[in-house]
Scaffold this active site. Sequence first.
Site, PDB file in Angstrom:
ATOM      1  N   ASP A   1       0.827  -1.192   0.000  1.00 55.96           N
ATOM      2  CA  ASP A   1       0.000   0.000   0.000  1.00 55.96           C
ATOM      3  C   ASP A   1       0.876   1.263   0.000  1.00 55.96           C
ATOM      4  O   ASP A   1       0.513   2.274   0.581  1.00 55.96           O
ATOM      5  CB  ASP A   1      -0.880  -0.041   1.276  1.00 55.96           C
ATOM      6  CG  ASP A   1      -2.011   0.948   1.209  1.00 55.96           C
ATOM      7  OD1 ASP A   1      -2.385   1.337   0.099  1.00 55.96           O
ATOM      8  OD2 ASP A   1      -2.518   1.345   2.278  1.00 55.96           O
TER       9      ASP A   1
ATOM     10  N   CYS B   1     -24.609  -0.674   3.633  1.00 54.93           N
ATOM     11  CA  CYS B   1     -23.747   0.520   3.681  1.00 54.93           C
ATOM     12  C   CYS B   1     -24.498   1.722   4.289  1.00 54.93           C
ATOM     13  O   CYS B   1     -25.524   2.150   3.751  1.00 54.93           O
ATOM     14  CB  CYS B   1     -23.255   0.866   2.274  1.00 54.93           C
ATOM     15  SG  CYS B   1     -22.270   2.365   2.269  1.00 54.93           S
TER      16      CYS B   1
ATOM     17  N   CYS C   1     -14.579   2.011   8.481  1.00 54.32           N
ATOM     18  CA  CYS C   1     -15.889   1.361   8.568  1.00 54.32           C
ATOM     19  C   CYS C   1     -15.713  -0.058   8.046  1.00 54.32           C
ATOM     20  O   CYS C   1     -14.977  -0.272   7.081  1.00 54.32           O
ATOM     21  CB  CYS C   1     -16.875   2.139   7.695  1.00 54.32           C
ATOM     22  SG  CYS C   1     -18.441   1.305   7.398  1.00 54.32           S
TER      23      CYS C   1
END
Length: 353
Positions: free
Chosen positions: A142, A207, A250
């Site tokens: 990343d 979501c 989240c």
Amino acid sequence: MNNHSPNPSLEGLVENIREWAKELGFSQVGITNIDLNEHEQYLKKWLKQGYHGNMQYMNRAFPNRTKPKDLIPETCRIISVRMDYSTSEANSVEALSNPKKVFISRYALGRDYHKTVRKRLSVLAKLISERVKRGNYRAFVDSAPILERAIAEKAGLGWIAKNSMLINEQAGSWFFLGEIYTDLPLPEDRPKLNKHCGTCTACLEKCPTNAFVKPFVLDARKCISYLTIENKGPIEKSLRPLIGNRIFGCDDCQLVCPWNKFAPPTREDDFKPRHNLDDLNLVEAFLWDEETFLRKTSGSAIRRIGYVLWLRNLAVGLGNAPTCEEIVNALRFRLNFPSELVREHVEWALTQH
Ligand code: SF4
Ligand code: SF4
């Protein structure tokens, strides 16, 4: 999975790579070529729609991201690895259902994975280079413009799912990815790609901010992970009530995914929750001074957002919490905080009580 190569010594090397990777704590390894053309088209469209929000680095790094040779010219193969991070000891699911608690995304509860995974990948790259006594390698976690999920999918580590995560049939989606770019023409894994989402739409329905434009397409500007981590400015007011107590990231679209029933617990102590970050009260965290914030998040990915954004996110969480004297007093205590960004979110939170 089939390997195709006329070169027995490289085939032997691949076997070694798989063994070394296992010893280093990786759960799976795949090897693929550098043709990311199909994913380039998808990314182009996604960027054109502006779904990346303020992540301008995605636009800037576009060619490097889709053309590995633009990043490291000699590259002809990519070794893709995954390392599980799910921990059964985490209380984060309970925290999510308690509006007075801090919810932190599971991947960030332990030590910053960039450090752990990069260190192991570097050892793997070193073992390869010692074995062949030549070659160029670069290990990434990343850390560079890399289409890591696309590479992992091509390498057979899973499929890019409707929630845009990479899902593995045996391990769900709770894992980190890493890559080694190499100039060795290693035999490729050529897995048959099956996307196993079927008719399921659980993640899209769950979501909180309705961030999926459609299956497989995420509008990052609405995603709570983006809003609480990548976004450095104010959080749009209409989205604040939907964020609940999600202070850093989240996990809803992963928590609801049936494939995560198969996720094995991590074997890494590094990824287990530290400093009680999975069992923390909003008020307590909001009253930390900067020195406490730095101490409690030492070695954690949370530190990357800094103290000001930490307070901004907590102010939103406190605005969404049930009214009580303790919360109102804590918010009032921060009304004169030097950062305008924090003050504005605190003022908004007080209007909710
Ligand atoms: S991380 Fe949360 S906000 Fe983002 S897409 Fe998944 S469920 Fe939606
Ligand atoms: S919840 Fe269902 S649709 Fe979403 S990623 Fe998981 S399997 Fe696919």
